[in-house]
Design a protein around this motif. Structure first.
Motif, short mmCIF file in Angstrom:
data_model
loop_
_atom_site.label_atom_id
_atom_site.label_comp_id
_atom_site.label_asym_id
_atom_site.label_seq_id
_atom_site.Cartn_x
_atom_site.Cartn_y
_atom_site.Cartn_z
N PHE A 106 -5.67 -23.66 -1.40
CA PHE A 106 -6.31 -22.90 -2.48
C PHE A 106 -5.92 -21.44 -2.30
CE2 PHE A 106 -9.92 -23.32 -5.57
CZ PHE A 106 -9.88 -22.03 -6.06
N LEU A 107 -5.21 -20.88 -3.30
CA LEU A 107 -4.69 -19.52 -3.22
C LEU A 107 -5.46 -18.59 -4.15
CD1 LEU A 107 -0.97 -20.60 -3.38
CD2 LEU A 107 -1.90 -19.27 -1.49
N VAL A 108 -5.72 -17.38 -3.67
CA VAL A 108 -6.34 -16.32 -4.47
C VAL A 108 -5.41 -15.13 -4.47
CG1 VAL A 108 -8.31 -14.76 -4.73
CG2 VAL A 108 -8.67 -17.12 -3.93
N GLY A 109 -5.09 -14.60 -5.65
CA GLY A 109 -4.21 -13.44 -5.77
C GLY A 109 -4.82 -12.39 -6.67
N GLY A 110 -4.19 -11.21 -6.69
CA GLY A 110 -4.68 -10.11 -7.51
C GLY A 110 -3.56 -9.42 -8.26
N GLN A 111 -3.83 -8.97 -9.47
CA GLN A 111 -2.83 -8.31 -10.28
C GLN A 111 -2.59 -6.86 -9.87
OE1 GLN A 111 -4.61 -9.01 -14.09
NE2 GLN A 111 -3.67 -11.03 -14.32
N GLN A 112 -3.45 -6.34 -9.00
CA GLN A 112 -3.22 -5.03 -8.41
C GLN A 112 -3.22 -5.14 -6.89
OE1 GLN A 112 -5.50 -1.77 -10.23
NE2 GLN A 112 -6.03 -3.18 -11.88
N ASP A 113 -2.85 -6.31 -6.42
CA ASP A 113 -2.84 -6.59 -4.99
C ASP A 113 -1.51 -6.19 -4.37
OD1 ASP A 113 -3.64 -7.72 -2.49
OD2 ASP A 113 -2.45 -9.50 -2.97
N LEU A 114 -1.51 -6.02 -3.05
CA LEU A 114 -0.28 -5.77 -2.32
C LEU A 114 0.71 -6.92 -2.50
CD1 LEU A 114 -1.94 -4.60 1.00
CD2 LEU A 114 -0.76 -3.11 -0.62
N PHE A 115 0.19 -8.14 -2.61
CA PHE A 115 1.04 -9.32 -2.69
C PHE A 115 0.99 -9.95 -4.08
CE2 PHE A 115 -0.51 -9.08 1.81
CZ PHE A 115 0.64 -8.46 2.29
N GLN A 116 0.88 -9.09 -5.06
CA GLN A 116 0.88 -9.48 -6.47
C GLN A 116 2.08 -10.35 -6.82
OE1 GLN A 116 1.27 -5.91 -8.74
NE2 GLN A 116 1.52 -6.89 -10.72
N TRP A 122 -7.63 -7.79 -9.51
CA TRP A 122 -8.13 -7.24 -8.26
C TRP A 122 -7.08 -6.50 -7.47
CZ3 TRP A 122 -9.37 -12.96 -7.89
CH2 TRP A 122 -10.52 -13.27 -8.63
N ASN A 123 -7.53 -5.49 -6.73
CA ASN A 123 -6.70 -4.88 -5.71
C ASN A 123 -6.88 -5.68 -4.41
OD1 ASN A 123 -9.04 -3.87 -4.30
ND2 ASN A 123 -9.08 -2.12 -5.72
N GLN A 155 -3.29 0.89 -5.57
CA GLN A 155 -2.84 -0.46 -5.23
C GLN A 155 -2.11 -0.49 -3.89
OE1 GLN A 155 -0.45 -2.37 -8.23
NE2 GLN A 155 0.15 -4.06 -6.91
N TRP A 156 -1.22 0.48 -3.68
CA TRP A 156 -0.35 0.43 -2.52
C TRP A 156 -0.93 1.13 -1.30
CZ3 TRP A 156 2.82 -3.38 -2.78
CH2 TRP A 156 3.19 -3.84 -4.05
N THR A 157 -2.22 1.48 -1.40
CA THR A 157 -2.99 1.83 -0.21
C THR A 157 -4.16 0.85 -0.11
OG1 THR A 157 -4.07 3.54 -1.55
CG2 THR A 157 -2.36 4.25 -0.02
#
Length: 667
Positions: free
Chosen positions: A334-344, A368-369, A481-483
């Motif tokens: 089960f994967l959770v990701g974010g549109q402003q995440d480091l691993f977008q 999410w970030n 995002q990148w911090t």
């Protein structure tokens, strides 16, 4: 279709940040801040999501005792979630913790773990064997443990929880080598240790959970097929660490990577708690951590800044990229990701690789970030429960063989659509109904003054000069995002985080006329820009945005690309209807090809998002030469990055933005 190898409304955002703030401060109002100010507060928030991802309700906690601590009572149950599922009540009234258990590795190194077990009302460990949930962290379980508060939601429902310091961090012995081969083997050995019948509290069935570092570790561990591992729940994991975060577009990340490596180093040199009970092990661990900082962390950062091997893709990053081993992962994920995440970028690629092979898998991608994705902030809005409930459903199904007839209602892909503020479901990450729609750059444009045009019709010829202004990106969603989302957590209402208009004035802008009909798209985006520079160097920093009738510019996503690293590996590039949708660049020394003064096509991978641009709004692309504090050129590249870049738009140089367009209804 070829595949690469391996924002919500302001009201919704205020709600999100309110909940995040409550979770960061905890039920007793304590600010989660331990060692190194903001950086460690971020780590604590992430680890809190791992060790206690429960609903935001208060728990009562007894004072810790030697070796055993954190006896807590369980809050009342919740109402059924929207899909009709109801969380089962707690089986045990409390939980109890045993700290710094010795976990020997095959090379003689001892890792240390904290074990939390179900407890009776008397605070004593409950009798019996339980499925075990393992988390391996590099953020020092002892340092962050003081902020974790009450017992674990899942423990009180019949799980054992084992939280382990990675080799060379926290109380564990050895030298840190982030995601290296030895650390990957450690994951396998920790799981098999936990699954062993020699553990009186284990029934032999193991799951893994946790965000970020802990999520990445799960994937490497699963790829080694440890005995007993049944399911994993990685939140915001990387797929390809070089392209995802280390050097987006070939330019070195100076926002997150130094912050992250400094965080691990700082928590690593805190005297291990185990020193009090096992002085020899504690002193050995501390000395090896200091040695690791001098021999791994500092040299790696310096080599990257100087343009050495660490600034280019190669075996070091391939070894540490889960996409390289994802074909070996066969446990439900089960994967959770974010549109402003480091691993977008990387999280959806992991999902695709698993789904293609028929591995049971789900993907939730929110607005999410990194902090928000790590905490599962507002994930209950998808309709299937909050983070603790989703984990309960997933692990009950795969570790306890529980029949959840409603689990099938969780679609393979659940993605938040910016602009409409709705959650949409899809069977695949890139909808089979998607088609390539290209918007041509048209006419001339001038920095801070005259905008060019984006059109699906016949473009007018023109050029534009992108000036090298090293303030571009300074106060934007990209900077936050990148911090890791820390600035948005601390100052989320800053106007520049909500409106990209001011930042866009430092670059070149092209945008559509107000749309007569809504435009929907979901997935990665490509900007093919014909560009030239006097040195053949420089970087194109691209953002795509939704511009409202009032002029408010909402940044949707971004992408970056060095001109000299524009070489395209077509075998690993994703195409849609013959158009490049997700380019794959080698980013090796051999692929560097500066072309001073020549006009060259540069494919800029814009990281994936989902959006509905409403009627009356405009779709915008902005192009700049810097994105600080996210990226900075290496010292050898610095001179070439301070010269202007010319963008070309004409029949001979058809610069364009290509989106995975979704017609009509749901994608």
């Amino acid at each position: 279709m070829q595949h690469p190898a391996r924002r919500p409304s302001s009201t919704s955002r205020r709600l999100t940040r309110g909940r995040l703030t409550r979770r960061l401060t905890g039920p007793n109002g304590r600010l989660v801040s331990l060692v190194a100010g903001v950086a460690l507060a971020a780590s604590t928030a992430i680890t809190t999501a791992t060790a206690a991802p429960a609903t935001a309700t208060a728990t009562s906690t007894a004072a810790p005792g030697p070796g055993q601590a954190s006896v807590a009572t369980d809050p009342a149950g919740r109402a059924p979630v929207r899909d009709g599922w109801t969380a089962r009540p707690a089986t045990y009234p409390g939980s109890v913790k045993q700290t710094d258990l010795a976990i020997p590795m095959s090379d003689g190194t001892v890792l240390r773990g904290d074990l939390e077990l179900p407890a009776g009302a008397d605070g004593e460990p409950a009798a019996g064997r339980f499925p075990v949930l393992v988390t391996i962290t590099a953020y020092n379980k002892s340092a962050v443990g003081a902020a974790l508060g009450g017992g674990d939601y899942l423990v009180r429902r019949g799980y054992a929880s084992l939280n382990v310091d990675a080799r060379g961090t926290g109380s564990s012995e050895g030298t840190w080598d982030a995601f290296g081969e030895r650390e990957q083997l450690d994951g396998k050995e920790v799981v098999e240790w936990a699954a062993s019948r020699a553990r009186s509290w284990s029934n032999g069935r193991v799951g893994m959970r946790g965000p970020s570092y802990m999520g990445i570790n799960q994937l490497f561990t699963a790829a080694l097929h440890p005995k007993g591992l049944q399911a994993i729940f990685p939140q915001v994991p990387a797929g390809d660490v070089y392209r995802d975060v280390v050097a987006s577009g070939g330019q070195v990340d100076v926002g997150f990577i130094p912050l992250w490596m400094g965080l691990v180093t700082t928590t690593g040199v805190i005297p291990p708690a185990v020193t009090a009970t096992d002085p020899a092990s504690g002193i050995e661990a501390l000395l090896s951590h200091v040695f690791g900082a001098a021999t791994f962390t500092a040299p790696l950062l310096l080599d990257a800044v100087l343009g050495g091997d660490a600034a280019h893709d190669g075996p070091f990053y391939r070894t540490r990229s889960p996409l390289e081993v994802i074909d070996e992962v066969d446990v439900p994920t089960f994967l959770v990701g974010g549109q402003q995440d480091l691993f977008q970028r990387g999280t959806p690629l992991l999902f695709e690789a698993l789904q293609e092979r028929g591995v049971p898998t789900r993907l939730v991608v929110g607005p999410w970030n990194h902090l928000e994705g790590s905490m599962g902030t507002d994930i209950d809005q998808v309709g299937h429960g909050d983070l603790s409930e989703l984990q309960l459903r997933w692990f009950d199904r795969w570790l306890r063989d529980a029949q959840d007839s409603k689990l099938g209602r969780i679609a393979p892909v659940n993605v938040y659509e910016n602009g409409s503020g709705t959650w949409r479901t899809q069977r695949e990450w890139i909808s089979r109904d998607a088609s390539a729609r290209s918007y041509r750059l048209s006419g001339a444009a001038t920095t801070g003054a005259r905008h060019g045009v984006l059109t699906t019709g016949t473009p007018a010829p023109g050029t534009a000069t992108v000036l090298p202004l090293p303030v571009s990106g300074l106060c934007t969603r990209s900077a936050s995002q990148w911090t890791a989302g820390i600035p948005a957590t601390l100052a989320g209402q800053l106007p520049c985080f909500q409106d990209n208009a001011l930042n866009d004035r430092t670059g070149i802008v092209y945008e559509t006329a107000p749309l007569a009909r809504a435009v929907r798209f979901s997935g990665p985006v490509n900007a093919r820009l014909y560009a030239s520079s006097p040195t053949g160097g420089g970087m194109l920093s691209v953002s795509i945005s939704d511009v409202s009738p009032s002029g408010r510019v909402t940044r949707l996503s971004g992408g970056w690309q060095l001109l000299a690293q524009r070489a395209l590996d077509r075998r690993r590039t994703r195409f849609l209807d013959g158009e490049v949708l997700q380019p794959y660049h080698p980013f090796t020394r051999a692929s560097r090809a500066p072309a001073p003064g020549k006009v060259v096509p540069v494919d800029v991978e814009v990281f994936p998002t989902a959006a509905r641009i409403r009627p009356g709004h405009r779709l915008r692309i902005a192009v700049q030469a810097f994105d600080v504090p996210h990226l900075l050129p290496t010292l050898p590249d610095l001179p070439g990055s301070l010269t202007p870049i010319t963008l070309h738009a004409s029949a001979d140089h058809p610069s364009r933005l290509t989106i995975p367009f979704l017609a009509g209804g749901r994608g």
